[in-house]
Design a protein around this motif. Structure first.
Motif, short mmCIF file in Angstrom:
data_model
loop_
_atom_site.label_atom_id
_atom_site.label_comp_id
_atom_site.label_asym_id
_atom_site.label_seq_id
_atom_site.Cartn_x
_atom_site.Cartn_y
_atom_site.Cartn_z
N ASP A 242 6.58 -5.44 7.42
CA ASP A 242 5.51 -5.43 8.44
C ASP A 242 4.57 -4.25 8.23
O ASP A 242 3.34 -4.38 8.38
CB ASP A 242 6.13 -5.37 9.83
CG ASP A 242 6.88 -6.64 10.18
OD1 ASP A 242 6.58 -7.69 9.58
OD2 ASP A 242 7.78 -6.56 11.05
N ALA A 243 5.13 -3.10 7.90
CA ALA A 243 4.28 -1.94 7.63
C ALA A 243 3.39 -2.20 6.42
O ALA A 243 2.19 -1.85 6.41
CB ALA A 243 5.14 -0.70 7.42
N ALA A 244 3.94 -2.82 5.37
CA ALA A 244 3.14 -3.14 4.19
C ALA A 244 2.03 -4.12 4.54
O ALA A 244 0.89 -4.02 4.06
CB ALA A 244 4.04 -3.69 3.08
N SER A 245 2.34 -5.08 5.41
CA SER A 245 1.34 -6.05 5.82
C SER A 245 0.20 -5.37 6.57
O SER A 245 -0.98 -5.72 6.39
CB SER A 245 2.00 -7.14 6.67
OG SER A 245 1.04 -8.06 7.14
N GLU A 246 0.53 -4.41 7.42
CA GLU A 246 -0.53 -3.68 8.15
C GLU A 246 -1.42 -2.90 7.19
O GLU A 246 -2.65 -2.87 7.35
CB GLU A 246 0.11 -2.71 9.16
CG GLU A 246 0.65 -3.38 10.41
CD GLU A 246 1.03 -2.34 11.46
OE1 GLU A 246 0.10 -1.72 12.03
OE2 GLU A 246 2.23 -2.16 11.72
N VAL A 247 -0.81 -2.29 6.18
CA VAL A 247 -1.61 -1.55 5.21
C VAL A 247 -2.55 -2.49 4.47
O VAL A 247 -3.73 -2.17 4.23
CB VAL A 247 -0.69 -0.79 4.23
CG1 VAL A 247 -1.53 -0.14 3.12
CG2 VAL A 247 0.10 0.27 4.97
N VAL B 196 12.00 4.43 -1.93
CA VAL B 196 11.08 3.58 -1.18
C VAL B 196 11.77 2.25 -0.90
O VAL B 196 12.31 1.61 -1.82
CB VAL B 196 9.78 3.35 -1.98
CG1 VAL B 196 8.84 2.44 -1.20
CG2 VAL B 196 9.12 4.67 -2.32
N PRO B 197 11.75 1.81 0.36
CA PRO B 197 12.34 0.51 0.66
C PRO B 197 11.68 -0.58 -0.17
O PRO B 197 10.45 -0.63 -0.32
CB PRO B 197 12.10 0.34 2.16
CG PRO B 197 11.96 1.73 2.67
CD PRO B 197 11.31 2.50 1.57
N VAL B 198 12.53 -1.48 -0.66
CA VAL B 198 12.02 -2.54 -1.54
C VAL B 198 11.07 -3.47 -0.80
O VAL B 198 10.03 -3.89 -1.33
CB VAL B 198 13.21 -3.34 -2.13
CG1 VAL B 198 12.70 -4.50 -3.00
CG2 VAL B 198 14.11 -2.42 -2.93
N SER B 199 11.40 -3.79 0.45
CA SER B 199 10.56 -4.70 1.22
C SER B 199 9.15 -4.14 1.40
O SER B 199 8.16 -4.87 1.38
CB SER B 199 11.19 -5.00 2.57
OG SER B 199 11.36 -3.79 3.32
N PHE B 200 9.06 -2.84 1.56
CA PHE B 200 7.75 -2.21 1.73
C PHE B 200 7.01 -2.18 0.41
O PHE B 200 5.81 -2.51 0.34
CB PHE B 200 7.92 -0.79 2.29
CG PHE B 200 6.62 -0.05 2.47
CD1 PHE B 200 5.79 -0.33 3.53
CD2 PHE B 200 6.23 0.91 1.55
CE1 PHE B 200 4.58 0.35 3.68
CE2 PHE B 200 5.03 1.59 1.70
CZ PHE B 200 4.20 1.31 2.77
N ASN C 18 7.41 -4.09 -2.24
CA ASN C 18 7.03 -5.42 -2.71
C ASN C 18 5.86 -6.00 -1.93
O ASN C 18 5.18 -6.92 -2.42
CB ASN C 18 8.23 -6.37 -2.62
CG ASN C 18 9.33 -5.99 -3.60
OD1 ASN C 18 9.07 -5.32 -4.61
ND2 ASN C 18 10.56 -6.41 -3.32
N GLY C 19 5.65 -5.50 -0.72
CA GLY C 19 4.55 -6.02 0.09
C GLY C 19 3.20 -5.45 -0.27
O GLY C 19 2.19 -5.80 0.36
N LEU C 20 3.13 -4.55 -1.23
CA LEU C 20 1.89 -3.91 -1.63
C LEU C 20 1.58 -4.21 -3.08
O LEU C 20 2.48 -4.49 -3.90
CB LEU C 20 1.97 -2.39 -1.43
CG LEU C 20 2.15 -1.91 0.02
CD1 LEU C 20 2.40 -0.42 0.04
CD2 LEU C 20 0.93 -2.26 0.86
#
Length: 417
Positions: A172-177, A208-212, A214-216
């Motif tokens: 979700d944080a990556a999506s916001e960025v 770094v969390p992978v989910s974050f 991978n979202g960027l």
């Protein structure tokens, strides 16, 4: 004298924290209330402000700022723009660049009360100003339990700063960025970006969390957060309670200055009046002393004048009573006339008498009016009174031909029986 140590209040991961600049170095301060007193710099948290980057085509200088305000009003920020202390518009790029982006920063929330208590004379800047940004690198850090991201321009100055709704590094944080970057790209202000850096004070957070990640579409790295950097300059952003406090303090200061000025004017006026009274009193005292010194001379002059007044009739034979009596006696015949009353004054002569006959009385009247000794008198003779035995009583009254300016003198009356 200004203290060489500058106190900085900056929001950290756990909340506001005090730092102190001493000798060119910024050091953390123990968390106690005394360290918050008299803060020089206070950071505005990212959640308390709204950053609106935009690009104004074909405008420069004052026109660019006016156009930016119109854009903000159209976006629904009219109320926030009513006070100049509530927003600031920062142009990026050189002054000659007419198409350079513009970053508008608007306050939408106030600071905590414990921070406002230390903000009497503080300068306010957004919290991103205390972080070192690198061109082409998005910076992400923790602030008051949440995530904040900042996008720099090509020179490393903050172009946009925004608090994220996400509190952890996840998808979700990556999506916001990504959405923030898309909005900047849509506004035409997105710079060239190469990476994203996470500034963290948590030593255990080194992966770094992978989910974050991978979202960027950018490489992500973690960097240990060091001490804050000093901002280049202060902004005009000031919270409304601080503006009101400063206005009230300025008003009290002006009132105090007015009272002090009025007091000084009043003291000066009273001093001038007192000085004039003192000078006048001294002048009167000096004059009184001079008169006291001259009193014996004045008294002798008064006495001499009184003596001369007493002798004045004697200095004019025509007005001297003794001389007048003598001249009158010279006019009396050996017999036939008897003077019963004689009154001589400076302003007149009265003669009462008896004549053995009316002819003797007429003869005496003619001698009296023709005598040079009485020529300066104007005579009046009332009608004589005849007695049964042939005698007659008469009165002669004389007035000066010209009225003198001097007062009445001593009268003398001679009665002959």
């Amino acid at each position: 004298m200004k203290n060489s140590d500058e106190v900085l209040l900056i929001p950290q991961e756990e909340g506001f924290r005090a730092w102190k600049k001493r000798g060119g170095e910024i050091q953390a301060v123990e968390q106690d209330g005394r360290a918050w007193k008299r803060a020089e710099w206070i950071a505005l948290p990212a959640r308390n402000i709204v950053s609106v980057p935009m690009r104004i085509q074909g405008a420069d200088g004052a026109r660019r700022e006016s156009a930016a305000q119109l854009e903000l009003e159209a976006a629904g920020f009219s109320n926030e723009l009513a006070d100049t202390h509530n927003f600031e518009i920062v142009p990026h790029g050189g002054s000659e660049d007419r198409d350079a982006p513009v970053a508008a920063v608007i306050q939408v929330a106030s600071l905590p009360s414990q921070v406002l208590e230390a903000a009497d004379d503080a300068r306010f800047v957004p919290s991103v100003a205390f972080h070192q940004l690198q061109p082409g690198e998005i910076l992400l850090w923790y602030e008051s339990g949440g995530l904040v991201t900042a996008v720099p321009d090509e020179h490393g100055a903050p172009l946009h700063c925004q608090a994220l709704a996400s509190r952890v590094l996840d998808a979700d944080a990556a999506s916001e960025v990504r959405r923030i970057l898309a909005a900047l790209d849509l506004s035409g202000v997105l710079p060239e970006l190469k990476s994203l850096c996470i500034s963290s004070t948590n030593e255990s957070e080194d992966v770094v969390p992978v989910s974050f990640e991978n979202g960027l579409d950018l490489p992500v790295m973690i960097r240990r957060a060091g001490p804050p950097v000093m901002p280049g300059k202060a902004t005009r952003l000031v919270p409304a309670p601080v503006v009101q406090l400063r206005a009230e303090r300025q008003q009290r200061r002006m009132v105090m200055l007015g009272v002090a000025a009025f007091s000084l004017v009043l003291v000066a006026a009273l001093g001038a009046f007192a000085a004039r009274v003192l000078v006048r009193e001294r002048s009167l005292m000096a004059e009184q002393r001079r008169l006291d010194e001259m009193a014996p001379q004045i008294e002798s002059i008064r006495e001499a004048r009184a003596h001369w007044e007493d002798l004045r009739p004697a200095l004019k034979p025509t007005e001297y009573p003794v001389e007048s009596i003598y001249q009158l006696v010279q006019l009396l015949p050996p017999e036939g006339i008897r003077v019963t009353r004689l009154e001589i004054r400076l302003d007149g002569i009265v003669i009462d008498g008896e004549a053995s006959s009316l002819g003797h009385g007429i003869e005496f009247r003619d001698k009296l009016t023709a005598s040079p000794a009485f020529s300066h008198w104007q005579w009046e003779f009332p009608q004589p009174t005849s007695l049964p035995d042939g005698r007659a009583t008469f009165r002669a009254e004389a007035r000066p031909q010209e009225t003198g300016t001097e007062g009445e003198g001593t009268s003398q009356e001679v009665t002959s029986l």
